[in-house]
Design a protein around this motif. Structure first.
Motif, PDB file in Angstrom:
ATOM      1  N   VAL A  64      -0.595  12.250   1.904  1.00 13.80           N
ATOM      2  CA  VAL A  64      -0.744  12.845   0.522  1.00 13.80           C
ATOM      3  C   VAL A  64      -1.950  12.379   0.162  1.00 13.80           C
ATOM      4  O   VAL A  64      -2.460  11.369  -0.172  1.00 13.80           O
ATOM      5  N   ILE A  65      -2.806  13.248  -0.147  1.00 17.80           N
ATOM      6  CA  ILE A  65      -4.433  13.205  -0.668  1.00 17.80           C
ATOM      7  C   ILE A  65      -4.325  13.595  -2.222  1.00 17.80           C
ATOM      8  O   ILE A  65      -4.058  14.648  -2.794  1.00 17.80           O
ATOM      9  N   GLY A  66      -4.845  12.650  -2.915  1.00 12.52           N
ATOM     10  CA  GLY A  66      -5.053  12.962  -4.577  1.00 12.52           C
ATOM     11  C   GLY A  66      -5.277  11.801  -5.080  1.00 12.52           C
ATOM     12  O   GLY A  66      -6.086  10.733  -4.810  1.00 12.52           O
ATOM     13  N   ILE A  67      -5.093  11.709  -6.593  1.00 14.26           N
ATOM     14  CA  ILE A  67      -5.323  10.524  -7.406  1.00 14.26           C
ATOM     15  C   ILE A  67      -4.078   9.624  -7.455  1.00 14.26           C
ATOM     16  O   ILE A  67      -3.019  10.012  -7.718  1.00 14.26           O
ATOM     17  N   LEU A  68      -4.523   8.221  -7.245  1.00 15.90           N
ATOM     18  CA  LEU A  68      -3.587   7.361  -7.122  1.00 15.90           C
ATOM     19  C   LEU A  68      -3.009   6.857  -8.507  1.00 15.90           C
ATOM     20  O   LEU A  68      -3.853   6.498  -9.401  1.00 15.90           O
ATOM     21  N   ASP A  69      -1.860   7.182  -9.132  1.00 20.45           N
ATOM     22  CA  ASP A  69      -1.462   7.202 -10.550  1.00 20.45           C
ATOM     23  C   ASP A  69      -0.783   6.212 -10.645  1.00 20.45           C
ATOM     24  O   ASP A  69      -0.820   5.627 -11.816  1.00 20.45           O
ATOM     25  N   ARG A  70       0.143   5.659  -9.531  1.00 23.11           N
ATOM     26  CA  ARG A  70       1.217   4.464  -9.963  1.00 23.11           C
ATOM     27  C   ARG A  70       1.205   3.853  -8.528  1.00 23.11           C
ATOM     28  O   ARG A  70       1.182   4.316  -7.443  1.00 23.11           O
ATOM     29  N   ASP A  71       1.191   2.412  -8.534  1.00 23.76           N
ATOM     30  CA  ASP A  71       1.378   1.821  -7.333  1.00 23.76           C
ATOM     31  C   ASP A  71       2.165   0.573  -7.518  1.00 23.76           C
ATOM     32  O   ASP A  71       1.481  -0.645  -7.765  1.00 23.76           O
ATOM     33  N   ASP A  72       3.507   0.532  -7.461  1.00 20.32           N
ATOM     34  CA  ASP A  72       4.335  -0.674  -7.778  1.00 20.32           C
ATOM     35  C   ASP A  72       5.576  -0.508  -6.950  1.00 20.32           C
ATOM     36  O   ASP A  72       5.380  -0.471  -5.816  1.00 20.32           O
ATOM     37  N   ASP A  73       6.684  -0.538  -7.442  1.00 18.12           N
ATOM     38  CA  ASP A  73       7.910  -0.027  -6.606  1.00 18.12           C
ATOM     39  C   ASP A  73       7.939   1.247  -6.192  1.00 18.12           C
ATOM     40  O   ASP A  73       8.649   1.327  -5.023  1.00 18.12           O
ATOM     41  N   VAL A  89       5.018   4.630  -5.527  1.00 18.19           N
ATOM     42  CA  VAL A  89       3.715   5.140  -5.510  1.00 18.19           C
ATOM     43  C   VAL A  89       3.778   6.314  -5.844  1.00 18.19           C
ATOM     44  O   VAL A  89       4.368   7.433  -5.226  1.00 18.19           O
ATOM     45  N   VAL A  90       2.738   6.903  -6.853  1.00 17.95           N
ATOM     46  CA  VAL A  90       2.810   8.160  -7.349  1.00 17.95           C
ATOM     47  C   VAL A  90       1.162   8.697  -7.042  1.00 17.95           C
ATOM     48  O   VAL A  90       0.559   8.115  -7.572  1.00 17.95           O
ATOM     49  N   GLY A 140      -2.005  19.188  -8.793  1.00 23.59           N
ATOM     50  CA  GLY A 140      -1.496  18.940  -9.945  1.00 23.59           C
ATOM     51  C   GLY A 140      -0.004  18.394  -9.871  1.00 23.59           C
ATOM     52  O   GLY A 140       0.887  17.814 -10.719  1.00 23.59           O
ATOM     53  N   GLU A 141       0.360  18.383  -8.699  1.00 20.56           N
ATOM     54  CA  GLU A 141       1.706  17.759  -8.213  1.00 20.56           C
ATOM     55  C   GLU A 141       1.665  16.542  -8.120  1.00 20.56           C
ATOM     56  O   GLU A 141       0.943  15.687  -7.718  1.00 20.56           O
ATOM     57  N   ARG A 142       2.908  15.776  -8.753  1.00 23.23           N
ATOM     58  CA  ARG A 142       2.997  14.521  -8.588  1.00 23.23           C
ATOM     59  C   ARG A 142       4.156  14.156  -7.546  1.00 23.23           C
ATOM     60  O   ARG A 142       5.308  14.563  -7.443  1.00 23.23           O
ATOM     61  N   VAL A 143       3.626  13.480  -6.532  1.00 28.66           N
ATOM     62  CA  VAL A 143       4.342  13.114  -5.393  1.00 28.66           C
ATOM     63  C   VAL A 143       4.650  11.754  -5.352  1.00 28.66           C
ATOM     64  O   VAL A 143       3.807  10.703  -5.539  1.00 28.66           O
ATOM     65  N   GLN A 144       5.927  11.456  -5.181  1.00 30.74           N
ATOM     66  CA  GLN A 144       6.616  10.099  -5.437  1.00 30.74           C
ATOM     67  C   GLN A 144       7.109   9.409  -4.274  1.00 30.74           C
ATOM     68  O   GLN A 144       7.772  10.324  -3.666  1.00 30.74           O
ATOM     69  N   VAL A 145       6.657   8.390  -3.668  1.00 28.89           N
ATOM     70  CA  VAL A 145       7.329   7.661  -2.530  1.00 28.89           C
ATOM     71  C   VAL A 145       7.622   6.082  -2.909  1.00 28.89           C
ATOM     72  O   VAL A 145       6.902   5.779  -3.667  1.00 28.89           O
ATOM     73  N   THR A 146       8.793   5.701  -2.619  1.00 28.42           N
ATOM     74  CA  THR A 146       9.083   4.524  -2.718  1.00 28.42           C
ATOM     75  C   THR A 146       8.293   3.517  -1.989  1.00 28.42           C
ATOM     76  O   THR A 146       8.091   3.914  -0.810  1.00 28.42           O
ATOM     77  N   ARG A 147       7.710   2.458  -2.603  1.00 25.68           N
ATOM     78  CA  ARG A 147       6.863   1.564  -1.926  1.00 25.68           C
ATOM     79  C   ARG A 147       7.264   1.084  -0.308  1.00 25.68           C
ATOM     80  O   ARG A 147       6.267   0.968   0.321  1.00 25.68           O
ATOM     81  N   ASP A 148       8.458   0.970  -0.081  1.00 22.28           N
ATOM     82  CA  ASP A 148       8.945   0.228   1.309  1.00 22.28           C
ATOM     83  C   ASP A 148       8.680   1.539   2.523  1.00 22.28           C
ATOM     84  O   ASP A 148       8.757   1.210   3.577  1.00 22.28           O
ATOM     85  N   GLN A 149       8.415   3.038   1.707  1.00 16.76           N
ATOM     86  CA  GLN A 149       8.211   3.847   2.784  1.00 16.76           C
ATOM     87  C   GLN A 149       6.747   4.148   2.907  1.00 16.76           C
ATOM     88  O   GLN A 149       6.235   5.140   3.817  1.00 16.76           O
ATOM     89  N   VAL A 150       6.063   3.313   2.217  1.00 18.69           N
ATOM     90  CA  VAL A 150       4.433   3.720   2.413  1.00 18.69           C
ATOM     91  C   VAL A 150       4.070   3.082   3.633  1.00 18.69           C
ATOM     92  O   VAL A 150       4.145   1.706   3.742  1.00 18.69           O
ATOM     93  N   VAL A 151       3.188   3.732   4.515  1.00 17.24           N
ATOM     94  CA  VAL A 151       2.758   3.100   5.814  1.00 17.24           C
ATOM     95  C   VAL A 151       1.279   2.796   5.551  1.00 17.24           C
ATOM     96  O   VAL A 151       1.019   1.625   5.745  1.00 17.24           O
TER      97      VAL A 151
END
Length: 285
Positions: free
Chosen positions: A4-13, A15-16, A22-33
């Protein structure tokens, strides 16, 4: 898995990332490689190849030979850039490794590969060193800061050599011709300071990439220990960029170890952005 390429809006538990649409892509932190900072504009592979070609001409060593899409350089063993093989053509591949080994062995040198992003992968039986960050800037509208006069020579004089150290050591006699070498371009040695006092130095080389873009490459940047943290590195680099612009350069590049945060910050202040990375690779054992 996907990117997913874009602007990092959130990075804690969670990741957004906000995509270009303009789509907000949410991934739980434990799924981020992996999270990787990108430049403001995607860099094409052809642009990496072109810049590396200009850089190879700007620091060419004393001997060059093309073998199966690799440019092999040798320069008395002084610096990795002048004594390494880079895959600059699409046909370059691992099939040439034994030939590369033999070429360097015949010159009494350890075989070393310079592998930029996307142009080559670490072969089996070889090991990679730390990443080196290549930064670039469009200097067409560059406005240099006000600076005291600088000296620019076609060769490094005693004052310049007295201020520059490679890995903490003075330049050996065998390194002098390597410093002065440039292929199909122009080299200048910039020194900031008075007649008897050198405050900062750098080397600049203007070369033209295969795509026609004219680059000024900044190397050998050093500020005298007693005068650091005063903005002198910025001034001497700006003077080098302006010297290159006067010789037709529209873009500038430099290489810096990724871990050197102070230098990276200084270069960003001059308008340089991340272009790509490379690493040196040598045989295991």
């Amino acid at each position: 898995m996907t990117d997913v390429i874009g602007i990092l809006d959130r990075d804690d538990d969670v990741v957004v990332v906000v995509s270009e649409r303009g789509e907000r892509v949410q991934v739980t932190r434990d799924q981020v490689v992996a999270l990787k900072e990108l430049t403001t504009r995607p860099i094409r592979t052809s642009e990496i190849r072109a810049l590396e070609h200009a850089a190879a001409d700007g620091w060419p060593g004393l001997e060059q030979e093309w073998i199966d899409g690799w440019i092999l350089k040798a320069g008395n063993g002084f610096t990795g850039r002048a004594n390494s093989a880079t895959p600059l053509s699409p046909e370059a591949g691992d099939r040439s490794l034994e030939t590369i080994r033999a070429w360097y062995g015949a010159r009494g040198l350890e075989p070393r590969l310079l592998l930029p992003d996307r142009l080559g992968t670490v072969p089996a039986g070889w090991q990679a060193g730390p990443d080196v960050l290549v930064m670039a800037a469009d200097v067409t509208d560059f406005v240099p800061p006000q600076s005291p006069p600088v000296d620019v020579g076609v060769s490094p004089d005693e004052q310049w050599l007295g201020a520059y150290h490679y890995h903490g050591e003075p330049v050996p006699d065998t390194g002098l011709p390597v410093l002065q070498a440039v292929r199909q371009g122009t080299v200048g040695f910039i020194r900031l300071g008075e007649t008897t006092t050198t405050l900062a130095v750098t080397r600049a080389a203007v070369t033209t990439a295969p795509d026609g873009r004219r680059w000024v490459g900044l190397t050998a940047v050093e500020v005298a220990a007693a005068h650091r943290r005063r903005g002198l590195g910025t001034l001497v680099c700006a003077a080098a960029v302006e010297w290159g612009r006067e010789r037709g350069a529209t873009h500038a590049y430099l290489q810096v170890e990724s871990s050197n945060e102070a230098a990276v910050t200084m270069y960003r202040g001059l308008g340089f952005v991340d272009h790509h990375r490379y690493r040196y690779v040598v045989p295991l054992g």
